[in-house]
Design a protein around this motif. Structure first.
Motif, PDB file in Angstrom:
ATOM      1  N   ALA A  81       0.849  -1.208   0.000  1.00 27.76           N
ATOM      2  CA  ALA A  81       0.000   0.000   0.000  1.00 27.76           C
ATOM      3  C   ALA A  81       0.877   1.248   0.000  1.00 27.76           C
ATOM      4  O   ALA A  81       0.582   2.235  -0.679  1.00 27.76           O
ATOM      5  CB  ALA A  81      -0.913  -0.005   1.217  1.00 27.76           C
ATOM      6  N   MET A 113      -2.653  10.074   2.430  1.00 30.04           N
ATOM      7  CA  MET A 113      -2.704   8.654   2.771  1.00 30.04           C
ATOM      8  C   MET A 113      -1.667   8.201   3.799  1.00 30.04           C
ATOM      9  O   MET A 113      -1.937   7.317   4.591  1.00 30.04           O
ATOM     10  CB  MET A 113      -2.574   7.784   1.510  1.00 30.04           C
TER      11      MET A 113
ATOM     12  N   TYR B   2      -6.245  10.619   6.275  1.00 25.45           N
ATOM     13  CA  TYR B   2      -7.389  10.393   5.374  1.00 25.45           C
ATOM     14  C   TYR B   2      -8.556   9.740   6.104  1.00 25.45           C
ATOM     15  O   TYR B   2      -9.716   9.957   5.769  1.00 25.45           O
ATOM     16  CB  TYR B   2      -6.965   9.559   4.156  1.00 25.45           C
ATOM     17  N   LYS B 318     -20.742   2.626  -0.018  1.00 26.93           N
ATOM     18  CA  LYS B 318     -19.416   3.185  -0.276  1.00 26.93           C
ATOM     19  C   LYS B 318     -18.396   2.128  -0.720  1.00 26.93           C
ATOM     20  O   LYS B 318     -17.187   2.334  -0.591  1.00 26.93           O
ATOM     21  CB  LYS B 318     -18.888   3.891   0.987  1.00 26.93           C
ATOM     22  N   LYS B 320     -17.486   1.301  -3.652  1.00 26.35           N
ATOM     23  CA  LYS B 320     -16.588   1.803  -4.700  1.00 26.35           C
ATOM     24  C   LYS B 320     -15.484   2.667  -4.074  1.00 26.35           C
ATOM     25  O   LYS B 320     -14.315   2.570  -4.459  1.00 26.35           O
ATOM     26  CB  LYS B 320     -17.382   2.612  -5.718  1.00 26.35           C
ATOM     27  N   ASP B 321     -15.867   3.484  -3.113  1.00 26.80           N
ATOM     28  CA  ASP B 321     -14.881   4.345  -2.444  1.00 26.80           C
ATOM     29  C   ASP B 321     -13.787   3.510  -1.780  1.00 26.80           C
ATOM     30  O   ASP B 321     -12.626   3.929  -1.717  1.00 26.80           O
ATOM     31  CB  ASP B 321     -15.555   5.207  -1.370  1.00 26.80           C
ATOM     32  N   ILE B 324     -11.357   2.734  -4.380  1.00 21.26           N
ATOM     33  CA  ILE B 324     -10.590   3.941  -4.756  1.00 21.26           C
ATOM     34  C   ILE B 324      -9.521   4.223  -3.693  1.00 21.26           C
ATOM     35  O   ILE B 324      -8.354   4.477  -4.022  1.00 21.26           O
ATOM     36  CB  ILE B 324     -11.527   5.163  -4.889  1.00 21.26           C
ATOM     37  N   LEU B 325      -9.919   4.160  -2.441  1.00 23.02           N
ATOM     38  CA  LEU B 325      -8.965   4.446  -1.356  1.00 23.02           C
ATOM     39  C   LEU B 325      -7.841   3.420  -1.344  1.00 23.02           C
ATOM     40  O   LEU B 325      -6.682   3.771  -1.107  1.00 23.02           O
ATOM     41  CB  LEU B 325      -9.697   4.465   0.002  1.00 23.02           C
ATOM     42  N   SER B 326      -8.179   2.164  -1.644  1.00 19.61           N
ATOM     43  CA  SER B 326      -7.127   1.139  -1.724  1.00 19.61           C
ATOM     44  C   SER B 326      -6.132   1.488  -2.820  1.00 19.61           C
ATOM     45  O   SER B 326      -4.922   1.378  -2.638  1.00 19.61           O
ATOM     46  CB  SER B 326      -7.732  -0.234  -2.034  1.00 19.61           C
ATOM     47  N   ALA B 327      -6.659   1.910  -3.990  1.00 21.04           N
ATOM     48  CA  ALA B 327      -5.777   2.274  -5.111  1.00 21.04           C
ATOM     49  C   ALA B 327      -4.884   3.455  -4.749  1.00 21.04           C
ATOM     50  O   ALA B 327      -3.741   3.554  -5.211  1.00 21.04           O
ATOM     51  CB  ALA B 327      -6.622   2.611  -6.341  1.00 21.04           C
ATOM     52  N   LEU B 328      -5.395   4.326  -3.880  1.00 22.77           N
ATOM     53  CA  LEU B 328      -4.596   5.497  -3.484  1.00 22.77           C
ATOM     54  C   LEU B 328      -3.579   5.161  -2.396  1.00 22.77           C
ATOM     55  O   LEU B 328      -2.778   6.002  -2.014  1.00 22.77           O
ATOM     56  CB  LEU B 328      -5.521   6.614  -2.980  1.00 22.77           C
ATOM     57  N   GLY B 329      -3.668   3.947  -1.862  1.00 22.19           N
ATOM     58  CA  GLY B 329      -2.665   3.535  -0.870  1.00 22.19           C
ATOM     59  C   GLY B 329      -3.213   3.252   0.511  1.00 22.19           C
ATOM     60  O   GLY B 329      -2.442   3.120   1.463  1.00 22.19           O
ATOM     61  N   ALA B 330      -4.539   3.148   0.643  1.00 23.28           N
ATOM     62  CA  ALA B 330      -5.108   2.847   1.967  1.00 23.28           C
ATOM     63  C   ALA B 330      -4.864   1.373   2.309  1.00 23.28           C
ATOM     64  O   ALA B 330      -4.964   0.512   1.438  1.00 23.28           O
ATOM     65  CB  ALA B 330      -6.600   3.128   1.970  1.00 23.28           C
ATOM     66  N   THR B 331      -4.537   1.138   3.559  1.00 27.56           N
ATOM     67  CA  THR B 331      -4.345  -0.252   4.009  1.00 27.56           C
ATOM     68  C   THR B 331      -5.685  -0.785   4.531  1.00 27.56           C
ATOM     69  O   THR B 331      -6.622  -0.022   4.752  1.00 27.56           O
ATOM     70  CB  THR B 331      -3.319  -0.307   5.151  1.00 27.56           C
ATOM     71  N   PRO B 427     -10.356  -4.758  -3.502  1.00 27.67           N
ATOM     72  CA  PRO B 427     -10.393  -3.400  -4.082  1.00 27.67           C
ATOM     73  C   PRO B 427     -10.841  -3.377  -5.534  1.00 27.67           C
ATOM     74  O   PRO B 427     -11.536  -2.453  -5.949  1.00 27.67           O
ATOM     75  CB  PRO B 427      -8.948  -2.909  -3.931  1.00 27.67           C
ATOM     76  N   ILE B 428     -10.472  -4.394  -6.295  1.00 31.93           N
ATOM     77  CA  ILE B 428     -10.829  -4.375  -7.735  1.00 31.93           C
ATOM     78  C   ILE B 428     -12.333  -4.605  -7.896  1.00 31.93           C
ATOM     79  O   ILE B 428     -13.014  -3.882  -8.626  1.00 31.93           O
ATOM     80  CB  ILE B 428     -10.027  -5.459  -8.493  1.00 31.93           C
ATOM     81  N   MET B 431     -14.211  -1.470  -6.911  1.00 34.08           N
ATOM     82  CA  MET B 431     -14.253  -0.378  -7.887  1.00 34.08           C
ATOM     83  C   MET B 431     -15.239  -0.667  -9.013  1.00 34.08           C
ATOM     84  O   MET B 431     -15.741   0.237  -9.655  1.00 34.08           O
ATOM     85  CB  MET B 431     -12.852  -0.144  -8.443  1.00 34.08           C
TER      86      MET B 431
END
Lengths: 239, 434
Positions: A81, A113, B2, B318, B320-321, B324-331, B427-428, B431
């Motif tokens: 991540a 993040m 975040y 939420k 989908k969110d 999205i957050l996973s793609a942005l780097g959320a653990t 995550p996939i 989304m």
């Protein structure tokens, strides 16, 4: 020359009931710093799956993904991540912006993040200034406080690109970035991508059906039935 | 960062979360407001009870031979923590106003009273303060020597002020006591009946409604004379001794020491603290409060379910969110935190608003109660149940902390499952969800 991102013997299959469905069947590719690569292929060829594996959103069933020679596909999820946030940006066909946030907040979110609350508050002004600058550069200076529902498709995709850029990644993985746009807007988005590549040196791997996009890219990788199609001699020569 | 940002945005943009917050608010309000009134009653009743009994009481066992107060007192005063002692002689009987004095006399007026014989000179000012509390000149007793009477005149008796008013009595009126007496020192086991007239010497007010209602004070010497039987003349008999302890003395320890002394000296009695003496009554009120708290705690569980339901909806909406957050780097831990913090934020906000509501309700309790009683004849909190002039309340900080902690723990538990479900989403797939 060291590859920025490298896939080595990537297999990915999904289970459908008792059957195993192979999607990727041994992919070996390399992406270098500063280049724009188009990933093309028919529907179901495995383009998006490969993009997700390379972006560490999915794990390969077999094989390894290297980022600057580090086997990142085997790292624990929390470390993946972190790499995903710091080194890889994503742009999607359907923009995937958060509906509750304004354009500016969607971009700032990309910078939040890894920071704790005090860390972020300490640099909040700089982050907002940088996000505003990015959106301004993309012609959205007057749309900062608009929510995604108040923006056109092209504007949403620009916000998504700005969000991908805020954490200053080395590479952006774009999944059909123009697939949902009219040709004129698609052309504008592609111009933007090429401009970012030229100005900031950010690499792009663009999944596309569009042969014109592929023709514009530095290199094209073709997928068929989960395998890379060997390049034609003319392509190899860059003709 | 975040996580907090998303929690803030989600809560602000999803009015459905108000449901959980309102649930916690109502539960907190009820859990603090209602028991606070009960606590107020308990504090007030304890205060009233405390005002009518001494620190400790020596109670002689029934059927004991008459004992001399001065002899027993001398032995009790050997303990350094005993400051003063006053004798009491308690008896029970029926008191009725003499017909010509009473405005109305009915069967219900023939109340059973506890007659308490006291030595007002040994009562250490407490009794005088009860006399001073009576403001009606027709019912006021002299502060000094309130039981003094001429030799052939009827002995003086003092009644609770409200009781005297209820019976339509004024100072100087006559009351008739009817009681029975068996002389323990005689072989004759027959009960002698006693009917004797008293003159109302005035009234007292101790604040303890139930005590004032059924107690009457007389001079201990007069009562000794009435109940003398075959006891030797001049015996300063008693059946209770009020023991006043030195300031700061541990009443339980003092009670233990005095009981040991009574055993050693073969004195047939027991020493109890004021609290122990009223234990059953105080415990029953506290038990009622506990049951009430238990019933009201169910409201908090319902609020927990509301949080669970709204968060589960939020996770579904939420999805989908989450991708999205996973793609942005959320653990996964980060995603879990978003939904857990959402539940806790709802609970914290609800708790503090409920606390504020309970505080405002307590502050305006009497005004609202009076308004409802006057306008709609709706007496939510009847003051006369415990004979109080205002409805008391006492917000217990420990109980508030327990309610707060309970709300947080419940909200945490009920948020955990939706939060865990969010963290486990692919995550996939997320989304791709619409």
């Amino acid at each position: 020359m060291t590859a920025l991102l490298k896939a080595e013997g990537i297999h990915k299959s999904y289970r459908a009931g008792t059957r195993e469905l192979p999607v990727l069947r041994g992919i070996d590719i390399e992406l270098f710093a500063g280049e724009i690569v188009a990933l093309v292929g028919a529907s179901g060829a495995g383009k998006s799956t490969l993009l997700h594996v390379l972006g560490l959103l999915d794990r390969p069933s077999k094989g390894r993904v290297y980022y600057r020679d580090i086997p990142v596909s085997e790292l624990p999820p929390a470390k993946q991540a972190r790499i995903r946030h710091r080194e890889i940006g994503f742009v999607f066909q359907f923009y995937h912006l958060i509906a509750e946030l304004t354009a500016l907040q969607n971009v700032c979110l990309g910078a939040m993040m890894l920071d704790s609350l005090p860390q972020y508050l300490g640099k909040r002004k700089q982050v907002r200034a940088r996000a505003s600058q990015l959106l301004d550069d993309m012609g959205l200076g007057d749309r900062l406080k608009h929510r995604p529902s108040q923006l056109s498709g092209g504007e949403r995709q620009r916000v998504a690109i700005a969000r991908a850029l805020i954490s200053e990644p080395s590479i952006i993985l774009a999944d059909e970035p123009t697939g949902n746009l009219d040709s004129h807007t698609a052309e504008e988005i592609l111009d933007l991508i090429w401009r970012i590549n030229e100005n900031d040196g950010v690499s792009f791997l663009i999944v596309t059906h569009n042969e014109q996009v592929a023709a514009r890219a530095d290199r094209t990788i073709r997928l068929r039935d989960g395998l890379v199609v060997p390049p034609m001699p003319t392509q190899e020569a860059g003709v | 960062m975040y996580k907090f940002f998303m929690v803030y945005k989600y809560l602000l943009n999803r009015p459905i979360n108000l449901l959980g917050m309102i649930g916690v608010l109502i539960a907190t309000w009820a859990l603090i407001f209602v028991p606070s009134i009960f606590s107020g009653y308990i504090v007030k009743i304890e205060h009233h009870v405390r005002s009518t009994v001494a620190d400790l009481s020596l109670i002689l066992r029934g059927g004991s031979r008459p004992l001399s107060f001065s002899k027993v007192a001398k032995q009790l005063q050997e303990d350094k923590d005993v400051e003063s002692l006053s004798p009491r002689l308690s008896w029970y009987g029926m008191l009725i106003p003499a017909k010509e004095n009473a405005e109305t006399v009915s069967a219900s007026d023939q109340d059973f009273f506890q007659l308490i014989g006291i030595d007002d000179e040994l009562e250490k000012g407490r009794f005088a303060s009860w006399l001073r509390a009576v403001k009606d000149p027709q019912l006021q007793a002299p502060l000094s020597k309130p039981f003094e009477h001429k030799e052939n005149a009827p002995p003086k008796i003092l009644l609770g002020v409200d009781k005297a008013k209820e019976l339509g009595l004024k100072r100087g009126d006559t009351l008739v006591l009817t009681t029975g007496f068996r002389d323990d020192s005689e072989a004759d086991e027959n009960v002698q009946s006693i009917v004797i007239e008293f003159e109302l010497g005035g009234c007292f007010s101790s604040e303890h409604f139930a005590f004032d209602e059924y107690s009457a004070f007389v001079s201990i010497q007069d009562l000794r004379n009435i109940l003398r039987g075959s006891a030797p003349p001049g015996l300063d008999r008693f059946n209770e001794i009020d023991i006043h302890a030195r300031k700061g003395a541990d009443l339980d320890l003092l009670s233990d020491r005095l009981n040991a002394l009574l055993r050693d000296r073969n004195i047939p009695g027991i020493v109890v603290t004021w609290k122990k003496r009223q234990e059953r009554f105080l415990e029953s009120v506290e038990h009622q409060r506990f049951l009430l708290q238990l019933v009201l705690a169910a409201l908090m569980v319902v609020a927990g379910f509301l949080i669970f339901a709204t968060l589960s909806m939020m996770v579904s909406e939420k999805t989908k969110d989450i991708g999205i957050l996973s793609a942005l780097g959320a653990t996964r831990k980060g995603l879990l935190s978003i939904f857990l913090f959402s539940g806790l934020s709802v609970a914290i906000t609800g708790f503090f608003l409920g606390l504020l509501g309970a505080w405002i309700s307590c502050k305006n309790l009497n005004a609202v109660n009076d308004f409802l009683a006057d306008r709609f004849s709706l007496n939510l909190f009847p003051k006369d149940v415990y004979g109080l002039k205002v409805i008391p309340y006492a917000i217990d900080p420990l109980w508030v902390a327990q309610v707060g902690l309970g709300a947080m723990v419940l909200a945490g538990l009920f948020s955990l499952f939706p939060a865990w479900r969010a963290a486990r989403l692919d995550p996939i797939q997320s989304m791709r969800s619409e």
